[in-house]
Design a protein around this motif. Structure first.
Motif, PDB file in Angstrom:
ATOM      1  N   LEU A   5       0.821  -1.211   0.000  1.00 10.69           N
ATOM      2  CA  LEU A   5       0.000   0.000   0.000  1.00 10.69           C
ATOM      3  C   LEU A   5       0.852   1.257   0.000  1.00 10.69           C
ATOM      4  O   LEU A   5       0.558   2.222  -0.715  1.00 10.69           O
ATOM      5  CB  LEU A   5      -0.933  -0.016   1.214  1.00 10.69           C
ATOM      6  CG  LEU A   5      -1.925   1.142   1.329  1.00 10.69           C
ATOM      7  CD1 LEU A   5      -2.887   1.140   0.150  1.00 10.69           C
ATOM      8  CD2 LEU A   5      -2.698   1.045   2.641  1.00 10.69           C
ATOM      9  N   SER A   6       1.911   1.266   0.792  1.00  9.26           N
ATOM     10  CA  SER A   6       2.773   2.451   0.836  1.00  9.26           C
ATOM     11  C   SER A   6       3.424   2.718  -0.516  1.00  9.26           C
ATOM     12  O   SER A   6       3.589   3.878  -0.918  1.00  9.26           O
ATOM     13  CB  SER A   6       3.842   2.272   1.916  1.00  9.26           C
ATOM     14  OG  SER A   6       4.639   1.123   1.643  1.00  9.26           O
TER      15      SER A   6
ATOM     16  N   PHE B 177      -5.121   8.764  -6.726  1.00  7.69           N
ATOM     17  CA  PHE B 177      -4.878   7.418  -7.237  1.00  7.69           C
ATOM     18  C   PHE B 177      -4.688   6.420  -6.101  1.00  7.69           C
ATOM     19  O   PHE B 177      -5.172   5.286  -6.166  1.00  7.69           O
ATOM     20  CB  PHE B 177      -3.662   7.438  -8.163  1.00  7.69           C
ATOM     21  CG  PHE B 177      -3.525   6.202  -9.007  1.00  7.69           C
ATOM     22  CD1 PHE B 177      -4.634   5.533  -9.479  1.00  7.69           C
ATOM     23  CD2 PHE B 177      -2.270   5.723  -9.337  1.00  7.69           C
ATOM     24  CE1 PHE B 177      -4.503   4.403 -10.269  1.00  7.69           C
ATOM     25  CE2 PHE B 177      -2.130   4.592 -10.128  1.00  7.69           C
ATOM     26  CZ  PHE B 177      -3.249   3.930 -10.584  1.00  7.69           C
ATOM     27  N   GLY B 178      -3.964   6.845  -5.055  1.00  6.48           N
ATOM     28  CA  GLY B 178      -3.742   5.941  -3.933  1.00  6.48           C
ATOM     29  C   GLY B 178      -5.017   5.580  -3.207  1.00  6.48           C
ATOM     30  O   GLY B 178      -5.262   4.413  -2.885  1.00  6.48           O
ATOM     31  N   LEU B 179      -5.877   6.589  -2.953  1.00  6.89           N
ATOM     32  CA  LEU B 179      -7.145   6.307  -2.288  1.00  6.89           C
ATOM     33  C   LEU B 179      -8.068   5.463  -3.157  1.00  6.89           C
ATOM     34  O   LEU B 179      -8.810   4.612  -2.650  1.00  6.89           O
ATOM     35  CB  LEU B 179      -7.836   7.616  -1.906  1.00  6.89           C
ATOM     36  CG  LEU B 179      -7.240   8.378  -0.722  1.00  6.89           C
ATOM     37  CD1 LEU B 179      -7.932   9.731  -0.552  1.00  6.89           C
ATOM     38  CD2 LEU B 179      -7.354   7.566   0.564  1.00  6.89           C
ATOM     39  N   PHE B 180      -8.051   5.712  -4.465  1.00  6.91           N
ATOM     40  CA  PHE B 180      -8.910   4.913  -5.349  1.00  6.91           C
ATOM     41  C   PHE B 180      -8.549   3.434  -5.251  1.00  6.91           C
ATOM     42  O   PHE B 180      -9.434   2.574  -5.097  1.00  6.91           O
ATOM     43  CB  PHE B 180      -8.766   5.387  -6.794  1.00  6.91           C
ATOM     44  CG  PHE B 180      -9.501   4.512  -7.776  1.00  6.91           C
ATOM     45  CD1 PHE B 180     -10.853   4.712  -8.015  1.00  6.91           C
ATOM     46  CD2 PHE B 180      -8.843   3.493  -8.447  1.00  6.91           C
ATOM     47  CE1 PHE B 180     -11.540   3.893  -8.905  1.00  6.91           C
ATOM     48  CE2 PHE B 180      -9.521   2.677  -9.334  1.00  6.91           C
ATOM     49  CZ  PHE B 180     -10.881   2.877  -9.562  1.00  6.91           C
ATOM     50  N   GLU B 181      -7.263   3.109  -5.343  1.00  6.16           N
ATOM     51  CA  GLU B 181      -6.857   1.704  -5.275  1.00  6.16           C
ATOM     52  C   GLU B 181      -7.156   1.111  -3.908  1.00  6.16           C
ATOM     53  O   GLU B 181      -7.533  -0.066  -3.801  1.00  6.16           O
ATOM     54  CB  GLU B 181      -5.378   1.577  -5.604  1.00  6.16           C
ATOM     55  CG  GLU B 181      -5.039   1.913  -7.046  1.00  6.16           C
ATOM     56  CD  GLU B 181      -3.591   1.646  -7.382  1.00  6.16           C
ATOM     57  OE1 GLU B 181      -3.335   0.910  -8.339  1.00  6.16           O
ATOM     58  OE2 GLU B 181      -2.722   2.192  -6.671  1.00  6.16           O
ATOM     59  N   THR B 182      -7.000   1.921  -2.858  1.00  4.33           N
ATOM     60  CA  THR B 182      -7.293   1.428  -1.514  1.00  4.33           C
ATOM     61  C   THR B 182      -8.777   1.103  -1.364  1.00  4.33           C
ATOM     62  O   THR B 182      -9.153   0.031  -0.868  1.00  4.33           O
ATOM     63  CB  THR B 182      -6.874   2.473  -0.470  1.00  4.33           C
ATOM     64  OG1 THR B 182      -5.481   2.770  -0.617  1.00  4.33           O
ATOM     65  CG2 THR B 182      -7.139   1.964   0.934  1.00  4.33           C
ATOM     66  N   ILE B 183      -9.638   2.031  -1.805  1.00  3.15           N
ATOM     67  CA  ILE B 183     -11.085   1.811  -1.701  1.00  3.15           C
ATOM     68  C   ILE B 183     -11.516   0.639  -2.579  1.00  3.15           C
ATOM     69  O   ILE B 183     -12.336  -0.201  -2.182  1.00  3.15           O
ATOM     70  CB  ILE B 183     -11.846   3.098  -2.074  1.00  3.15           C
ATOM     71  CG1 ILE B 183     -11.497   4.209  -1.081  1.00  3.15           C
ATOM     72  CG2 ILE B 183     -13.339   2.858  -2.113  1.00  3.15           C
ATOM     73  CD1 ILE B 183     -12.017   5.571  -1.488  1.00  3.15           C
TER      74      ILE B 183
ATOM     75  N   ALA C  19     -19.973  -0.104 -11.320  1.00  2.00           N
ATOM     76  CA  ALA C  19     -20.603   0.693 -10.255  1.00  2.00           C
ATOM     77  C   ALA C  19     -19.658   0.875  -9.077  1.00  2.00           C
ATOM     78  O   ALA C  19     -19.578   1.971  -8.487  1.00  2.00           O
ATOM     79  CB  ALA C  19     -21.897   0.025  -9.802  1.00  2.00           C
ATOM     80  N   GLU C  20     -18.938  -0.174  -8.721  1.00  4.37           N
ATOM     81  CA  GLU C  20     -17.997  -0.062  -7.605  1.00  4.37           C
ATOM     82  C   GLU C  20     -16.843   0.873  -7.942  1.00  4.37           C
ATOM     83  O   GLU C  20     -16.372   1.629  -7.072  1.00  4.37           O
ATOM     84  CB  GLU C  20     -17.457  -1.450  -7.244  1.00  4.37           C
ATOM     85  CG  GLU C  20     -18.463  -2.379  -6.580  1.00  4.37           C
ATOM     86  CD  GLU C  20     -19.468  -2.953  -7.554  1.00  4.37           C
ATOM     87  OE1 GLU C  20     -20.490  -3.496  -7.096  1.00  4.37           O
ATOM     88  OE2 GLU C  20     -19.221  -2.849  -8.781  1.00  4.37           O
ATOM     89  N   ARG C  21     -16.403   0.853  -9.185  1.00  5.23           N
ATOM     90  CA  ARG C  21     -15.325   1.767  -9.592  1.00  5.23           C
ATOM     91  C   ARG C  21     -15.812   3.213  -9.613  1.00  5.23           C
ATOM     92  O   ARG C  21     -15.053   4.135  -9.306  1.00  5.23           O
ATOM     93  CB  ARG C  21     -14.789   1.354 -10.958  1.00  5.23           C
ATOM     94  CG  ARG C  21     -13.984   0.058 -10.932  1.00  5.23           C
ATOM     95  CD  ARG C  21     -13.391  -0.261 -12.286  1.00  5.23           C
ATOM     96  NE  ARG C  21     -12.471  -1.391 -12.217  1.00  5.23           N
ATOM     97  CZ  ARG C  21     -12.814  -2.650 -12.445  1.00  5.23           C
ATOM     98  NH1 ARG C  21     -14.070  -2.942 -12.773  1.00  5.23           N
ATOM     99  NH2 ARG C  21     -11.911  -3.620 -12.355  1.00  5.23           N
ATOM    100  N   VAL C  22     -17.055   3.432  -9.989  1.00  2.00           N
ATOM    101  CA  VAL C  22     -17.619   4.786  -9.951  1.00  2.00           C
ATOM    102  C   VAL C  22     -17.645   5.308  -8.521  1.00  2.00           C
ATOM    103  O   VAL C  22     -17.255   6.453  -8.242  1.00  2.00           O
ATOM    104  CB  VAL C  22     -19.026   4.799 -10.571  1.00  2.00           C
ATOM    105  CG1 VAL C  22     -19.742   6.098 -10.262  1.00  2.00           C
ATOM    106  CG2 VAL C  22     -18.937   4.596 -12.082  1.00  2.00           C
ATOM    107  N   ALA C  23     -18.104   4.480  -7.587  1.00  2.00           N
ATOM    108  CA  ALA C  23     -18.166   4.900  -6.182  1.00  2.00           C
ATOM    109  C   ALA C  23     -16.769   5.197  -5.638  1.00  2.00           C
ATOM    110  O   ALA C  23     -16.559   6.212  -4.953  1.00  2.00           O
ATOM    111  CB  ALA C  23     -18.838   3.811  -5.347  1.00  2.00           C
TER     112      ALA C  23
END
Length: 370
Positions: free
Chosen positions: A80-81, A157-163, A176-180
């Motif tokens: 993640l880091s 970008f980091g938060l998107f991959e984490t979520i 739908a999950e990628r949109v959210a």
């Protein structure tokens, strides 16, 4: 395959017959006294069955399973880091490439708001600006742009991959999950990087104002300190509403579309994920989509961030919708896309270069860690 060779059945032994020690001798039956010539050895009654010999020719169906190679590690498997660090570094490296296009796009967009503006083409505008201020002027505000990427690209970008990865732990990740994930990560990234964005806009475009209206910032740090001292901390988030809305759209149309396009090109076109071909196709697709969708919000953000209060202290642009309507009424709907060619070069170029740099950085990390 395995082939089977079936042995012929042995002759049945007569009841009461006894075998002599010699081979091929006569056996006398206890019932009839007749002699029967038989083989010297017979299979016992309890095992009188057809004997099957299995001949293995070493075909692919051998009982010993073949060893299978472990799947190659992809760049999605980095810690993640490393995801956050490479997102920020890739954003900075990509921004260095496209900063001149961003400067030209913002200047062309803001020039349309000046009285007596004569519409002109992109290349003519660039040539005129280079002749008046020099080619180096297109790199004005580069420091603020890189500072913005430290906060914006890293968190977006980091938060998107984490979520996205957290959602994948509970359910399959689809459109739908990628949109959210894109909406949430974009909004958070915009709020974090809004002060750097305001400093970037003002530093890059102060020279476009008439001499009497220029603020004459010496750099991003000077711009940030003067904004804080002269206008208060709230000025850093002036125009944050369109910036947040635009960033949410960017999160969906750039990062979310990129992730979906990666899967599409892998499943439908045979371009595997984790390859530069997949990254190039997906980033070009997402760059075009998000440029078209977010350009009106970019126009509203620039107008709101760059405006000055009038004599009564009132601001001409107060909200995203009101700004878009005011610009459309004054200059036409197409003016919301004024400066689109350099904006597309900036968006598409930054998308392609950023994600290729991110892929390269992560591949380098995996190679070093192997």
């Amino acid at each position: 395959r395995k082939l089977c060779r079936v042995a012929p059945p042995r002759p049945r032994r007569r009841a009461g017959a006894t075998a002599s020690p010699g081979a091929g001798t006569a056996l006398r039956s206890s019932s009839g006294g007749r002699s029967v010539r038989t083989a010297s050895r017979r299979t016992p009654r309890r095992t009188r069955r057809r004997r099957v010999e299995v001949v293995d020719f070493g075909m692919a169906t051998s009982r010993t399973p073949r060893a299978t190679a472990a799947p190659a590690a992809t760049t999605d498997a980095v810690p993640l880091s490393v995801k956050f660090a490479t997102a920020g570094l890739g954003g900075i490296m990509g921004w260095v490439v496209v900063h001149p296009f961003n400067t030209a796009a913002v200047r062309m967009n803001l020039a349309a708001a000046q009285p007596g503006y004569a519409p002109t083409g992109f290349f003519a505008f660039v040539a005129r600006t280079a002749a008046e201020r020099g080619i180096g002027s297109f790199y004005d505000g580069l420091g603020a742009g890189c500072t913005r990427q430290i906060f914006y690209a890293t968190s977006r970008f980091g938060l998107f991959e984490t979520i996205r990865d957290k959602i994948a732990e509970h359910r399959p990740v689809g459109a739908a999950e990628r949109v959210a994930a894109g909406l949430v990560s974009g909004a958070c990234a915009a709020l974090i990087s809004c002060p750097a964005e305001v400093a970037l806009v003002r530093t890059s475009n102060d020279a476009t104002l008439p001499a009497a209206e220029r603020r004459n910032y010496r750099g991003p740090a000077d711009a940030a300190m003067r904004i804080l001292r002269e206008e208060g901390v709230a000025a850093f988030w002036r125009g944050s509403a369109p910036f947040v809305q635009r960033a949410m759209l960017v999160g969906v149309t750039q990062v979310g579309t990129l992730d979906q396009a990666k899967q599409f090109y892998a499943d439908k076109c045979g371009v595997p994920r984790g390859t530069y071909g997949n990254i190039l196709c997906a980033s070009m697709t997402s760059g075009l989509v998000y440029s078209l969708v977010t350009m009106p919000f970019e126009t509203a953000k620039n107008r709101m961030a760059f405006q000055k209060p009038d004599a009564a202290g009132a601001l001409a642009y107060r909200s995203t919708g009101q700004t878009m309507l005011a610009v459309a009424r004054a200059s036409g709907v197409r003016s919301l896309w004024n400066g689109f060619p350099p904006y597309y070069l900036r968006c598409g170029g930054h998308t392609v270069s950023m994600f290729i740099f991110v892929e390269w950085l992560r591949s380098t990390y995996l190679a070093a860690a192997a």
